[in-house]
Design an enzyme around this catalytic site. Structure first.
Site, PDB file in Angstrom:
ATOM      1  N   THR A  53       0.848  -1.189   0.000  1.00 28.60           N
ATOM      2  CA  THR A  53       0.000   0.000   0.000  1.00 28.60           C
ATOM      3  C   THR A  53       0.884   1.239   0.000  1.00 28.60           C
ATOM      4  OG1 THR A  53      -1.771   1.175   1.181  1.00 28.60           O
ATOM      5  CG2 THR A  53      -0.197  -0.008   2.534  1.00 28.60           C
ATOM      6  N   HIS A  67       2.452 -11.692  14.008  1.00 29.16           N
ATOM      7  CA  HIS A  67       3.500 -12.241  14.856  1.00 29.16           C
ATOM      8  C   HIS A  67       3.252 -13.710  15.194  1.00 29.16           C
ATOM      9  CE1 HIS A  67       7.113 -11.939  16.970  1.00 29.16           C
ATOM     10  NE2 HIS A  67       6.895 -10.856  17.705  1.00 29.16           N
TER      11      HIS A  67
END
Length: 326
Positions: free
Chosen positions: A245, A297
Site C-alpha cells: 500500500t 507475529h
C-alpha cells in the site's frame, strides 16, 4: 293560531375517535405529522381499526388544528439518508451532524479490517530507503521505456520486484495460518491497494515473479483503472499472498498498515522527502522514503520481519540486486 311545531335541534356530529394507542403510522402519515409538529394522538382517526390516514391529517390541518412549524433547531441526530457512495471532499455546511448509511463496500472494508485486528497478532517494524538510485534510473530511461512499452516506469514495479526477492528468502511472510496448519505459498500474488471514491480495494497482481517491469506497470495501471470505474471482478480481489500500500501518494510520511487477512504481511510505502543523512561520515541530502512492514507475529518472528524489510531496502537502494538476484 296554531302553535309552531318545535323543530328538533340538529344532532351534534359524532367525533371520530383518536388513533388507537400503539397503532403504527404509515410513512406518509408520519412524514406529515413530523413536518407539521403535530401530536398524532390529538388527530381524529377514520381509518380501519382506528388507524390514522393521510386524509385525517390534512383535514386536521385545514380545520386549523395545526400551527405553522417553528424553525427546527439543529438536530443532534438527523434522520438517515441514503447515498450511492461514501461522500468525500468538501461537505456543504448544514446541521451539526449528519447520519449517512454505509455503502456495502464500506461495510465490507470495516468488517475485514476489524477481523484482522481481532484475529492476527499484528506488529509493525520500520526502516527507511534512499530513493536516489531508483529515481536516477527512472529519469534516465523513462522516455525510452514509454516509447517501447507504452506505459510509464513507476516506483511500484521496483517495490513489487524487491518484495518478491524478499518473500523468496523469508517464506513465512508469504504464508498464512489455516486452523492448526501453516500454508506456504510458492507463488507471489501481490495485492496493490487502490483508493477509490467508494473506498479502498486491493486488486491482485498474479505471478509477479514471472513478470517484467513493463508487465507489472501495465497490469497495475489496468487494475487501478478498473478499480476506479467499478469493473473489478471477485477474482481480481481474492487470492493475494502479500500486499503493498502506498500512502505516500496522499502525503503520508509514516503509518502502520493493517493486514489484509488471511495474509501475514503488508508493506507500507510513504512520501519521498529530502532529508540529511550521513554517508561515509559526510552529511548529505538524499530523497528518503519511510517503509513500514506490518506482520502477523503468530506466523512471522521479529527477526524474519526485520530481515525482510532490510532486504527490500537493499533492493531499492541498489536495484541491480533485483536483476542479479544478489
Amino acid at each position: 293560531p296554531a302553535k309552531a311545531k318545535a323543530v328538533p335541534a340538529p344532532a351534534a356530529p359524532i367525533a371520530a375517535p383518536a388513533p388507537m394507542p400503539g397503532m403504527p403510522l404509515s410513512p406518509a402519515v408520519r412524514k406529515l405529522v413530523e413536518e407539521n409538529r403535530l401530536d398524532a394522538a390529538m388527530i381524529p382517526a377514520t381509518g380501519k381499526g382506528g388507524r390514522l390516514v393521510k386524509g385525517d391529517v390534512l383535514a386536521f390541518l385545514e380545520n386549523g388544528g395545526g400551527q405553522a412549524p417553528a424553525p427546527a433547531p439543529a438536530s443532534r441526530e438527523p434522520a438517515a439518508r441514503e447515498v450511492g457512495a461514501r461522500e468525500v471532499g468538501v461537505r456543504e455546511t448544514g446541521a451539526r451532524e449528519e447520519r449517512v448509511k454505509m455503502t456495502r463496500l464500506r461495510r465490507l472494508i470495516a468488517k475485514r479490517l476489524k477481523e484482522a485486528q481481532n484475529t492476527a497478532a499484528m506488529l509493525t517494524t520500520f526502516n527507511e530507503a534512499d530513493m536516489s538510485a531508483v529515481m536516477e534510473i527512472r529519469t534516465r530511461v523513462q522516455d525510452d521505456f514509454v516509447k517501447k512499452h507504452g506505459v510509464k516506469l513507476g516506483f511500484m514495479s521496483f517495490f513489487v520486484k524487491a518484495c518478491v526477492v524478499a518473500l523468496r528468502e523469508i517464506p513465512a511472510v508469504n504464508a498464512e495460518i489455516d486452523g492448526e496448519h501453516i500454508v506456504y505459498k510458492n507463488h507471489y500474488d501481490i495485492g496493490v491497494a487502490v483508493g477509490t471514491e467508494q473506498g479502498l480495494v486491493v486488486p491482485v497482481l498474479r505471478d509477479a515473479e514471472a513478470k517484467g517491469f513493463a508487465e507489472i506497470e501495465a497490469e497495475i495501471a489496468d487494475l487501478a483503472s478498473r478499480a476506479r470505474s467499478g469493473k473489478l471482478t471477485i477474482d481480481d480481489l481474492t487470492g493475494g499472498t502479500f500486499t503493498i500500500t502506498n500512502g505516500g501518494i496522499y502525503g503520508s510520511l509514516l503509518s502502520t498498515p493493517i493486514l489484509n487477512p488471511p495474509q501475514s504481511g503488508i508493506l507500507g510505502m510513504h512520501a519521498i522527502t529530502k532529508r540529511p543523512v550521513v554517508i561515509d561520515d559526510q552529511v548529505v541530502v538524499r530523497p528518503m522514503m519511510n517503509l513500514a512492514l506490518s506482520y502477523d507475529h503468530r506466523m512471522v518472528d521479529g527477526r524474519e520481519a526485520v530481515t525482510f524489510l532490510v532486504r527490500v531496502k537493499q533492493c531499492i537502494e541498489a536495484p541491480d540486486r533485483i536483476l542479479l538476484e544478489v
